[in-house]
Design an enzyme around this catalytic site. Sequence first.
Site, mmCIF file in Angstrom:
data_model
loop_
_atom_site.group_PDB
_atom_site.id
_atom_site.type_symbol
_atom_site.label_atom_id
_atom_site.label_comp_id
_atom_site.label_asym_id
_atom_site.label_seq_id
_atom_site.Cartn_x
_atom_site.Cartn_y
_atom_site.Cartn_z
ATOM 1 N N LYS A 170 0.835 -1.205 0.000
ATOM 2 C CA LYS A 170 0.000 0.000 0.000
ATOM 3 C C LYS A 170 0.870 1.257 0.000
ATOM 4 O O LYS A 170 0.687 2.154 -0.821
ATOM 5 C CB LYS A 170 -0.896 0.021 1.253
ATOM 6 C CG LYS A 170 -1.541 1.377 1.518
ATOM 7 C CD LYS A 170 -2.416 1.395 2.766
ATOM 8 C CE LYS A 170 -1.698 1.619 4.070
ATOM 9 N NZ LYS A 170 -1.409 3.028 4.408
ATOM 10 N N ASN A 171 1.829 1.297 0.920
ATOM 11 C CA ASN A 171 2.583 2.543 1.093
ATOM 12 C C ASN A 171 3.590 2.791 -0.016
ATOM 13 O O ASN A 171 4.136 3.888 -0.132
ATOM 14 C CB ASN A 171 3.260 2.564 2.468
ATOM 15 C CG ASN A 171 2.233 2.761 3.571
ATOM 16 O OD1 ASN A 171 1.068 3.077 3.290
ATOM 17 N ND2 ASN A 171 2.637 2.565 4.813
ATOM 18 N N CYS A 192 -5.455 8.831 9.437
ATOM 19 C CA CYS A 192 -5.699 8.093 10.679
ATOM 20 C C CYS A 192 -5.523 9.017 11.876
ATOM 21 O O CYS A 192 -4.778 9.982 11.826
ATOM 22 C CB CYS A 192 -4.679 6.962 10.819
ATOM 23 S SG CYS A 192 -5.078 5.480 9.939
ATOM 24 N N ARG A 194 -0.149 15.227 13.100
ATOM 25 C CA ARG A 194 0.743 14.766 12.030
ATOM 26 C C ARG A 194 0.940 15.941 11.072
ATOM 27 O O ARG A 194 0.383 15.962 9.991
ATOM 28 C CB ARG A 194 0.163 13.537 11.323
ATOM 29 C CG ARG A 194 0.094 12.334 12.221
ATOM 30 C CD ARG A 194 -0.557 11.153 11.538
ATOM 31 N NE ARG A 194 0.308 10.515 10.577
ATOM 32 C CZ ARG A 194 -0.110 9.569 9.738
ATOM 33 N NH1 ARG A 194 -1.369 9.195 9.728
ATOM 34 N NH2 ARG A 194 0.725 9.003 8.902
ATOM 35 N N ASP A 206 4.382 0.616 12.171
ATOM 36 C CA ASP A 206 3.147 0.004 11.661
ATOM 37 C C ASP A 206 2.944 -1.433 12.174
ATOM 38 O O ASP A 206 1.868 -2.006 11.986
ATOM 39 C CB ASP A 206 3.134 0.015 10.129
ATOM 40 C CG ASP A 206 2.993 1.422 9.578
ATOM 41 O OD1 ASP A 206 2.588 2.312 10.342
ATOM 42 O OD2 ASP A 206 3.305 1.632 8.389
ATOM 43 N N ARG A 221 -8.811 -0.080 4.708
ATOM 44 C CA ARG A 221 -7.953 0.932 4.106
ATOM 45 C C ARG A 221 -6.617 0.317 3.682
ATOM 46 O O ARG A 221 -5.995 0.798 2.733
ATOM 47 C CB ARG A 221 -7.666 2.055 5.109
ATOM 48 C CG ARG A 221 -8.822 2.987 5.327
ATOM 49 C CD ARG A 221 -8.393 4.184 6.135
ATOM 50 N NE ARG A 221 -7.223 4.841 5.527
ATOM 51 C CZ ARG A 221 -6.517 5.781 6.110
ATOM 52 N NH1 ARG A 221 -6.825 6.202 7.297
ATOM 53 N NH2 ARG A 221 -5.482 6.319 5.490
#
Length: 419
Positions: free
Chosen positions: A23-24, A116, A121, A304, A396
């Site tokens: 995903k990232n 999130c 952030r 994560d 997600r």
Amino acid sequence: MLEKMIVEGGRPLSGEMTVSGSKNSALPILIASIMAPGRFEFHDVPDLMDIHTTAGILSELGAEVENHKTFIVDSTPIASYEASWELVRKMRASFLIMGALIARFRKARVSLPGGCELGLRPVDQHLKGFEYLGVKISEEHGLVIADATGLHGGKVVFDFPTVGATENLLMASVTAPGETVIQNAAREPEIVDLARALTAMGARIEGAGEETIRIQGVQSLSPITHKIIPDRIEAGTFMVAAAITGGTIIMNNVPTTMLVSVMEKLRECGVRFEETGDALTVIGPKKITPVDIETLPYPGFPTDLQAPFTSLLTIADGTSIISETIFEKRFAHVPELIRLGADITIDGRSAVIKGTGGLLGAPVMSSDLRNSASLIIAGLAARGATEVYRIYHLDRGYERMEEKLSRLGAVIRRVRQDD
Ligand code: EPU
């Protein structure tokens, strides 16, 4: 319609699974497709909510997007350089559109991001970085407005290695005239994958994956076909799932070289790994040995996987301490794990986890992507049924997690949540 996941715990996982694309890694690379007009083709893009959001952002800018087995973007028709709050609020990574728009249009209007709930952030490092490259930044009505008509190479020094800002600056700098040097750059494998994609497009980048990245600006870029790297966080999550159930699973497409710190911690917990050809067998122990963990920028232990490891250590044979140094607020899984019978106390940025004899199923609430995975993992080990509410967080970032777990023998199902 809200959904919840019901997990009936207590069954060791067994069987074979394949890790999805990252995903990232996919998010910034898909966004980079707006940097050059033409038809891009991406393989191994996972089918996830965040990817659908990215497709929405690209379409809103005017690109033609097809997202079936292969993700295709034709960015020729893009005419807009504004990313609206409607889409950006859903996902913090949308802010990466800024660097890509600067590279293509020398201007951008992007809403300040949401994402999130992980504490403050901010994007100060991104904005400071753009300014080093001669971009004029202003803010108006929640929009960040960039005027990059004077874009040039420059020296960018981050206060700390940030993944998103490194990616944004990589994109902004590849067409900036002259040399750009990014110091204190993040070194995550996803940055290396982005640099690989940009280089294939014609960019000149040296040092991605190291602390200093050097970029020589080029005048134009062209479209590419690119295969996304495997998702190291999904892989780590399934390793933890095997470990907590004392199961044995065979994993394909595991990026072991990107999981050195994670596999080391799992070995300390008693997990054994056997590599045969391209597959990795993960053998969970009878008893989990406690370990201490500190989350750090890559190649350190990834934040994560902090929540899934917290679940694992709730049933360890002794006390573990996990310190979270990347995000200020990433322990929302702890009160929920306590509902399952875990013994955890939070002391500032550390969680002290005393192993208990076992967990007992209960209803729990997920509040972000990785903590929803950690609650499912805890449910796999708990006796009885664990109901994980607000499972949309999971969608997600994990591709069909319940299907993958079911094939490994877990009893898990998705049902409608009434409230
Ligand atoms: N930060 C600032 N200012 C900035 C940028 C970051 O203070 O300008 C702070 C953040 O508030 C945070 C820390 O620095 O506390 C780390 O932020 P970073 O920029 O490194 O992370 P990110 O780009 O926002 C990516 C991943 C996250 C992952 C982190 C750390 C993507 C799309 N997201 O976020 O993934 O946790 O790096 O490895 O790549 C997830 O997948 O669940 C996830 C949250």
